[in-house]
Scaffold this motif. Structure first.
Motif, PDB file in Angstrom:
ATOM      1  N   TYR A 101       9.407  -1.872   0.040  1.00 39.10           N
ATOM      2  CA  TYR A 101       9.914  -2.859  -0.938  1.00 39.10           C
ATOM      3  C   TYR A 101      11.267  -3.304  -0.381  1.00 39.10           C
ATOM      4  O   TYR A 101      12.203  -2.532  -0.338  1.00 39.10           O
ATOM      5  N   GLU A 102      11.323  -4.579   0.060  1.00 36.43           N
ATOM      6  CA  GLU A 102      12.467  -5.049   0.866  1.00 36.43           C
ATOM      7  C   GLU A 102      13.425  -5.930   0.086  1.00 36.43           C
ATOM      8  O   GLU A 102      13.012  -6.806  -0.666  1.00 36.43           O
ATOM      9  N   GLY A 146       8.965   5.175  -3.510  1.00 38.06           N
ATOM     10  CA  GLY A 146       8.405   4.795  -2.203  1.00 38.06           C
ATOM     11  C   GLY A 146       9.491   4.281  -1.273  1.00 38.06           C
ATOM     12  O   GLY A 146      10.663   4.172  -1.634  1.00 38.06           O
ATOM     13  N   PRO A 147       9.101   3.918  -0.044  1.00 37.86           N
ATOM     14  CA  PRO A 147      10.078   3.420   0.933  1.00 37.86           C
ATOM     15  C   PRO A 147      10.651   2.058   0.537  1.00 37.86           C
ATOM     16  O   PRO A 147       9.927   1.186   0.053  1.00 37.86           O
ATOM     17  N   ARG A 187      12.782   8.222   4.284  1.00 40.37           N
ATOM     18  CA  ARG A 187      11.705   7.258   4.011  1.00 40.37           C
ATOM     19  C   ARG A 187      12.117   5.789   4.084  1.00 40.37           C
ATOM     20  O   ARG A 187      11.273   4.925   4.256  1.00 40.37           O
ATOM     21  N   ASP A 188      13.395   5.480   3.947  1.00 39.00           N
ATOM     22  CA  ASP A 188      13.784   4.067   3.898  1.00 39.00           C
ATOM     23  C   ASP A 188      13.985   3.490   5.308  1.00 39.00           C
ATOM     24  O   ASP A 188      14.041   4.222   6.284  1.00 39.00           O
ATOM     25  N   ARG A 233      14.483   4.942  12.166  1.00 40.05           N
ATOM     26  CA  ARG A 233      14.387   4.325  10.826  1.00 40.05           C
ATOM     27  C   ARG A 233      14.765   2.842  10.874  1.00 40.05           C
ATOM     28  O   ARG A 233      14.781   2.179   9.832  1.00 40.05           O
ATOM     29  N   CYS A 234      15.122   2.334  12.042  1.00 40.37           N
ATOM     30  CA  CYS A 234      15.493   0.912  12.171  1.00 40.37           C
ATOM     31  C   CYS A 234      14.291   0.091  12.619  1.00 40.37           C
ATOM     32  O   CYS A 234      13.674   0.390  13.651  1.00 40.37           O
ATOM     33  N   VAL A 235      13.972  -0.924  11.843  1.00 32.46           N
ATOM     34  CA  VAL A 235      12.982  -1.925  12.254  1.00 32.46           C
ATOM     35  C   VAL A 235      13.637  -3.284  11.998  1.00 32.46           C
ATOM     36  O   VAL A 235      13.594  -3.810  10.892  1.00 32.46           O
ATOM     37  N   PRO A 236      14.285  -3.842  13.032  1.00 27.59           N
ATOM     38  CA  PRO A 236      15.113  -5.032  12.802  1.00 27.59           C
ATOM     39  C   PRO A 236      14.338  -6.243  12.294  1.00 27.59           C
ATOM     40  O   PRO A 236      13.157  -6.424  12.594  1.00 27.59           O
TER      41      PRO A 236
END
Ligand code: OAA
Ligand code: MG
Length: 387
Positions: free
Chosen positions: A236-237, A257-258, A284-285, A316-319
């Motif tokens: 959830y962004e 959740g994340p 998780r985030d 944990r980084c997804v740019p």
């Protein structure tokens, strides 16, 4: 060895799509070229860069402020200790001379765009893919296989759920196993219907992430959290305003959740504030800082240092942004992956022509620099600017 010119042109990346906050009908990007006097394989080394979608072109700042600082500096002050390559850190410091702290959004995109071109030139001069140069510089093993997910699912005029599902299906057909769609640009009930339709379409073949683009106040963010937690979402962004760390922290009490955020934070100091005050959970985030919007890789390295201090793994980084620069950082420094927009923002986004997505991953080709030369539609417009 010296930089002999810095060129910029502002180009459209317009499309009729809309997220919860903006439409992209007037979206632009700055394309830049850093021209050197170095020759490799019979060709002049030119580094290229551009800024990510979501912020507009930065031609004024690049041409009026940062270009001059690079070109007016004594050339040897921009080189590494050995004098055999550019030094992105020294060039960054030169660009940032006479800049006060704070107010990062004013200039972080302009500097990040130039920084991309400088790293491209540096890796080309070294004769290596940028991801290999980065891994070597930190004594790490590069991993050329990178997780990528398909971002889309925008609102646009006349688009109904069957078209949304067909779009998501087409991403699965192209090898993705995580897809992302927009929320917050319709009523919560309409968004629930869109989410259920997509989940039914993708079944067990893929997972779904949703992105609210910072639209919600706390009350709405919580209402959505209560709706979304019924579904097995990938994340959830950006529920609330990017600088509202208290909102993000409160929301985690309602959403087990994340969650993901960070694409609109523009310095390691902003990132540090998120880690300090945003209640984000390192187990998780996801963190989505995008170097092309946030002072480039020189600054991103500082951001990664902050992560370490707060007990976060780079994985944990997804740019945000879907560009090859972040793919190189992911492969070189062990990030968790990268965004991709299979149908948007062309020719800037995406992968070299030879690259295929399989099981939600790509394998980086061994191209010197960032790898733009492997993407024919992109290198064409780059070389029109300078070569
Ligand atoms: O719609 C946008 O501004 C892009 C975005 O948030 C994303 O790719 O996560
Ligand atoms: Mg987003």
């Amino acid at each position: 060895m010296r930089i002999i010119d810095v060129c910029e042109i502002t180009q459209p990346i317009a499309s009729p799509i809309r997220n919860a906050y903006i439409d992209f009908t007037k979206m632009t990007t700055s394309l830049v070229a850093v021209v050197t006097d170095v020759v490799r394989d019979g060709r002049r080394v030119v580094g290229y860069g551009f800024n990510s979608n979501g912020r507009y072109g930065q031609g004024g700042l690049i041409r009026e402020r940062f270009r001059g600082r690079i070109l007016e500096a004594a050339p040897q002050t921009l080189l590494n200790e050995a004098g055999d390559n550019l030094c992105p850190h020294r060039i960054w410091a030169t660009m940032m001379s006479n800049e006060k702290p704070g107010g990062h959004g004013e200039r972080s995109v302009a500097v990040g765009t130039l920084d991309m071109a400088i790293w491209d030139a540096t890796a080309k001069i070294a004769g290596k893919p940028l991801f290999r140069l980065l891994a070597e510089s930190q004594g790490k093993e590069a991993n050329p296989r990178v997780f990528v997910y398909a971002a889309g699912g925008y609102y646009y005029p006349g688009k109904d759920n069957s078209q949304l599902c067909a779009e998501m299906r087409s991403y699965l057909d192209r090898g993705y196993n995580v897809v992302k769609m927009k929320i917050g640009g319709a009523s919560i009930e309409e968004d629930r219907g869109r989410i259920e339709a997509v989940l039914k379409e993708i079944g067990s073949q893929a997972q779904l992430a949703v992105d609210a683009n910072g639209r919600f106040d706390l009350e709405t963010a919580i209402a959505y959290a209560k709706m979304l937690r019924d579904y097995p979402l990938f994340w959830y962004e950006e529920a609330g305003d990017p600088l509202d760390y208290a909102l993000q922290a409160s929301l985690s009490e309602f959403y087990p959740g994340p969650m993901a955020t960070g694409e609109n934070l523009f310095s390691h100091l902003d990132a540090r504030n998120l880690l300090r005050y945003g209640g984000m959970r390192p187990d998780r985030d996801w963190l989505q800082f995008d170097c092309a919007l946030s002072y480039g890789l020189v600054e991103y390295l500082r951001t990664l240092e902050e992560l370490k201090k707060f007990g976060w793994s780079p994985s944990r980084c997804v740019p945000h942004g879907g560009h090859q620069m972040s793919l190189n950082i992911a492969a070189g420094l062990g990030l968790g992956g990268n965004e991709s927009y299979p149908d948007l923002f062309q020719p800037y986004g995406g992968f070299p022509d030879s690259v295929k997505v399989e099981n939600g991953h790509i394998v980086m080709p061994e191209l010197p620099g960032i790898g733009f030369e492997g993407k024919s539609d992109l290198i064409k417009v780059m070389r029109e600017l300078a070569e």
